[in-house]
Enzyme design. Structure first.
Site, PDB file in Angstrom:
ATOM      1  N   GLU A   1      -3.574   3.011   1.498  1.00  0.00           N
ATOM      2  CA  GLU A   1      -2.914   3.450   0.256  1.00  0.00           C
ATOM      3  C   GLU A   1      -3.151   4.947   0.032  1.00  0.00           C
ATOM      4  O   GLU A   1      -2.220   5.686  -0.300  1.00  0.00           O
ATOM      5  CB  GLU A   1      -3.454   2.647  -0.930  1.00  0.00           C
ATOM      6  CG  GLU A   1      -2.804   3.055  -2.241  1.00  0.00           C
ATOM      7  CD  GLU A   1      -3.514   2.489  -3.469  1.00  0.00           C
ATOM      8  OE1 GLU A   1      -3.986   1.344  -3.420  1.00  0.00           O
ATOM      9  OE2 GLU A   1      -3.599   3.220  -4.475  1.00  0.00           O
TER      10      GLU A   1
ATOM     11  N   CYS B   1       4.071  -1.181  -3.770  1.00  0.00           N
ATOM     12  CA  CYS B   1       3.841  -1.626  -5.151  1.00  0.00           C
ATOM     13  C   CYS B   1       4.317  -0.522  -6.110  1.00  0.00           C
ATOM     14  O   CYS B   1       4.020   0.660  -5.892  1.00  0.00           O
ATOM     15  CB  CYS B   1       2.351  -1.901  -5.362  1.00  0.00           C
ATOM     16  SG  CYS B   1       1.980  -2.270  -7.078  1.00  0.00           S
TER      17      CYS B   1
ATOM     18  N   HIS C   1       0.823  -1.224   0.000  1.00  0.00           N
ATOM     19  CA  HIS C   1       0.000   0.000   0.000  1.00  0.00           C
ATOM     20  C   HIS C   1       0.849   1.263   0.000  1.00  0.00           C
ATOM     21  O   HIS C   1       0.385   2.326  -0.383  1.00  0.00           O
ATOM     22  CB  HIS C   1      -0.861   0.055   1.265  1.00  0.00           C
ATOM     23  CG  HIS C   1      -1.915  -1.000   1.315  1.00  0.00           C
ATOM     24  ND1 HIS C   1      -2.559  -1.444   0.204  1.00  0.00           N
ATOM     25  CD2 HIS C   1      -2.458  -1.676   2.360  1.00  0.00           C
ATOM     26  CE1 HIS C   1      -3.452  -2.373   0.557  1.00  0.00           C
ATOM     27  NE2 HIS C   1      -3.401  -2.542   1.863  1.00  0.00           N
TER      28      HIS C   1
ATOM     29  N   THR D   1      -5.430   2.939  -6.612  1.00  0.00           N
ATOM     30  CA  THR D   1      -5.205   1.908  -7.646  1.00  0.00           C
ATOM     31  C   THR D   1      -6.412   0.987  -7.819  1.00  0.00           C
ATOM     32  O   THR D   1      -6.607   0.413  -8.885  1.00  0.00           O
ATOM     33  CB  THR D   1      -3.974   1.049  -7.305  1.00  0.00           C
ATOM     34  OG1 THR D   1      -4.133   0.518  -6.002  1.00  0.00           O
ATOM     35  CG2 THR D   1      -2.688   1.828  -7.394  1.00  0.00           C
TER      36      THR D   1
ATOM     37  N   CYS E   1      -5.214   0.420 -11.079  1.00  0.00           N
ATOM     38  CA  CYS E   1      -4.588  -0.861 -11.431  1.00  0.00           C
ATOM     39  C   CYS E   1      -5.733  -1.794 -11.807  1.00  0.00           C
ATOM     40  O   CYS E   1      -6.654  -1.992 -11.019  1.00  0.00           O
ATOM     41  CB  CYS E   1      -3.834  -1.428 -10.230  1.00  0.00           C
ATOM     42  SG  CYS E   1      -3.364  -3.129 -10.459  1.00  0.00           S
TER      43      CYS E   1
ATOM     44  N   ASN F   1     -11.710  -7.871  -1.408  1.00  0.00           N
ATOM     45  CA  ASN F   1     -11.724  -8.240  -2.834  1.00  0.00           C
ATOM     46  C   ASN F   1     -12.163  -9.683  -3.026  1.00  0.00           C
ATOM     47  O   ASN F   1     -12.755 -10.036  -4.040  1.00  0.00           O
ATOM     48  CB  ASN F   1     -10.393  -7.890  -3.516  1.00  0.00           C
ATOM     49  CG  ASN F   1      -9.335  -8.930  -3.324  1.00  0.00           C
ATOM     50  OD1 ASN F   1      -9.329  -9.929  -4.010  1.00  0.00           O
ATOM     51  ND2 ASN F   1      -8.434  -8.695  -2.380  1.00  0.00           N
TER      52      ASN F   1
END
Ligand code: F3S
Length: 665
Positions: free
Chosen positions: A128, A100, A78, A170, A198, A228
């Site tokens: 994040e 990332c 994050h 993202t 992303c 998720n």
């Protein structure tokens, strides 16, 4: 319902995304290298993996001040605010930044927008987004969607006079982003807009829906607290009976007739590959004849078969290599595992910045502009051809031993792992294989089979060693001459001598040649493994026999005696033994002379012990030397007689002088 029951399909997008995979690997690598490791927040939302890391001593902390002394802190994918990195640095805390690269890119964008007003679409309370806001140097506003954006713009008419920049979290929803774009563009025609979504998550969901449509049942593998993973279950549910499981054991609790169903499997971004694999293996046990399908499933996970590309190395880190893909405006990543077949290799040993590499595409589905690549697999494809050619031509290859495994050793040649069985790994059976690890060995390929699933590459070191030894021997016998000097190793010892390896050929030093002194056994002078200087005494080329000399001629005590102790000379000698006929006295090491009983004193004695003791040092005259029979005669009496004669002479002189004086008077 799809045709062909008992089919299992694993989603290509199942499991870790690139960023999570990278962060998790960083933590495992550090945890395995002894030191204490902490992560700033849980590295992923998966209880099994967090528990496993916990067992390895990895602790979760909320901020740098909680880091124990000496610990390495890992920043998760994050990312964090610049202030957190500064805090780590100023406190001297060792850290690894596993943010990332996509998130890192957003940090860079907001940092560089120091003269702009920044709008971020996303969840303000998400780690994040907090990190992104913490990297901005100018006013920053976070909106969760289009409505909030409209409100923001309405309440800040002064934005019209400013430069506006907009980017997103993202994992922001694409549809919502599109709406936000429209809204912003309506107001500001010259806004700086960066689509930083992303699409790994979106692609995962799209694929899950497609799988659910084709299958009777969907298995979603992942943590129950992972949002998720829950989203995956939700998107699949309308199309197939969907089960969310955290581990493979939960399959047994599901009441389904698996053999008569088509099954789709997907997994959340934080589900470790090992858990997905366990689910597949358990399925394989439940459904018969599933082995082939399983193989296919694993293969799908690894590559999408989209071919090869060229990449120019742009960055090298301890865990990966980044490349700019030639002909495409894309960045590719090669993880350490995909860089080389040799597990001990470091990225900088394989390539350097600017190198152009031939690479295989492994995955393109994480993010636009992001490609996972493999150098190892391209090398291996070329390598098989090279190995087959080497076998055909009998070429001798040289490579470093990467592993000592059960039954042999392995080396890597042109990206292919070559197995050398223990029986062919050394010249002699029973030689220690462990000593070979990390060393270069020369070998010949004896089997290369690149066809089928079980590819085979087998080599033989022994064949090469034996050939080398034979060639050495031939050369030796051609060139060897009497008198030639060698330095060799004592290989074995027997009662009659020592065998010395002169480099492929053994010669013998007879026991009598080992020392000028009398010895009972060669081991009094040499031991196995000793390095010795020898010379060739005689050579029989026809029968391939060679006898060696070890004694130095300059140390020959008879030569020393002849030079320094002529007959008639007087020296000191040590009594070393007694016999009835006399005593032996050592003149120099290696030379014992006899003082016959008649020569011990100037009177008659019964036995040598009457006058002498072992170890006593006496003055002797050398009266005779027989070099042929190697005998030396010594005498104490001769010295005494010489003394008496001298005394008598001196007395005669005095008398003569007195008589002369008297005559004169
Ligand atoms: Fe990175 Fe995208 Fe995963 S931003 S952490 S690759 S979801």
């Amino acid at each position: 319902m799809a045709e062909g029951k008992g089919r299992v399909t694993l989603a290509r997008t199942a499991g870790f995304c690139f960023g999570v995979d990278r962060a998790v690997k960083t933590v495992y690598r550090l945890a395995e290298s002894d030191g204490m490791v902490c992560t700033l927040g849980p590295i992923i939302h998966n209880p099994q993996l967090i528990a496993d890391l916990g067992k390895k001593g990895v602790r979760i902390i909320e901020n740098p001040s909680e880091a124990p002394k000496g610990a390495t802190v890992v920043v998760r994918s994050h990312g964090v605010a610049d202030s957190v990195i500064n805090e780590l640095k100023s406190a001297g805390i060792s850290y690894e930044n596993a943010t990332c690269p996509f998130v890192e890119n957003i940090h860079k964008l907001v940092r560089e927008a120091s003269d702009r007003t920044i709008i971020i679409t996303g969840d303000a309370s998400h780690a994040e987004v907090e990190g992104i806001v913490g990297c901005a140097k100018s006013p920053c506003y976070v909106v969760s969607g289009n409505d909030e954006l409209e409100n923001l713009l309405n309440s800040h008419p002064e934005f019209a006079e400013k430069d506006i920049m907009m980017c997103s979290q993202t994992t922001f929803r694409v549809e919502e982003w599109e709406k936000c774009l429209k809204t912003l563009k309506k107001v500001y025609t010259k806004a700086f807009i960066f689509d930083t979504i992303c699409n790994a998550t979106e692609k995962r969901q799209t694929e899950a829906v497609a799988l659910a449509r084709e299958n009777d049942v969907m298995i979603v593998v992942g943590g129950r607290t992972s949002s998720n993973t829950a989203k995956l279950r939700d998107v699949c549910s309308p199309y197939a009976r969907t089960y969310l499981i955290e581990t493979a054991e939960e399959l047994s609790g599901i009441d389904e007739d698996w053999k008569n169903l088509n099954i789709g499997i997907t997994a959340g971004a934080s589900t470790p590959a090992i858990i997905i694999k366990e689910v597949l293996v358990t399925m394989a046990e439940i459904i018969e004849n599933f082995a082939e399908m399983l193989e296919e499933s694993f293969k799908n996970q690894n590559t999408d078969g989209s071919g090869r590309v060229h990449g120019v190395v742009s960055e090298i880190t301890p865990t990966e290599v980044r490349v700019d893909i030639v002909g495409r405006k894309q960045t590719g990543y090669i993880t350490l595992e995909e860089l080389s077949q040799d597990p001990t290799v470091k990225p900088e040993d394989v390539c350097k910045i600017g190198d152009e590499l031939d690479l295989l595409i492994m995955k393109t589905n994480d993010q636009e502009g992001m490609i996972m690549l493999s150098k190892r697999r391209v090398d291996a494809l070329k390598g098989w051809d090279e190995l087959a050619e080497a076998k055909e031509n009998g070429t001798i290859l040289t490579a470093k031993v990467t592993d000592v495994v059960k039954g042999g050793i392995t080396v890597v040649v042109s990206g292919v792992r070559v197995f050398i069985p223990a029986s062919l790994a050394t010249e002699n059976r029973g030689d220690d294989l462990a000593e070979l690890k990390g060393k270069d060995v020369s070998f010949r390929m004896i089997e290369v089979d690149a066809s089928g699933m079980r590819r085979k590459a087998v080599g033989s070191v022994r064949e090469v060693l034996r050939e080398q030894r034979k060639a050495q021997q031939e050369k030796f016998w051609e060139e060897v001459e009497e008198g030639q000097k060698f330095t060799g190793k004592v290989k074995s010892i027997t009662n009659f001598g020592a065998f010395v390896d002169l480099g492929g050929v053994d010669g013998m030093v007879h026991v009598s040649e080992l020392s000028w002194n009398r010895i009972k056994h060669p081991s009094e002078v040499v031991a196995i493994g000793d390095t010795v200087d020898v010379y060739v005494k005689s050579v029989d080329k026809e029968n391939r026999r060679i006898s060696l000399g070890y004694k130095n001629p300059d140390d020959n005590p008879w030569a020393i005696l002849e030079r320094d102790y002529p007959v008639g000379s007087v020296c000191e000698a040590t009594i070393v033994s007694m016999q009835t006929f006399g005593a032996f006295a050592r003149v120099i090491p290696g030379i014992d002379g006899l003082i016959h009983i008649s020569q011990i004193a100037d009177k008659r004695i019964e036995k040598p012990q009457d006058e002498l003791k072992i170890g006593e040092v006496v003055k002797v005259k050398i009266t005779d030397i027989d070099f042929e029979k190697r005998r030396v005669s010594l005498s104490i009496r001769a010295l005494l007689e010489d003394e008496q004669a001298e005394n008598a002479e001196a007395y005669d002189d005095i008398v003569d002088e007195d008589e002369a004086e008297e005559t004169a008077e």
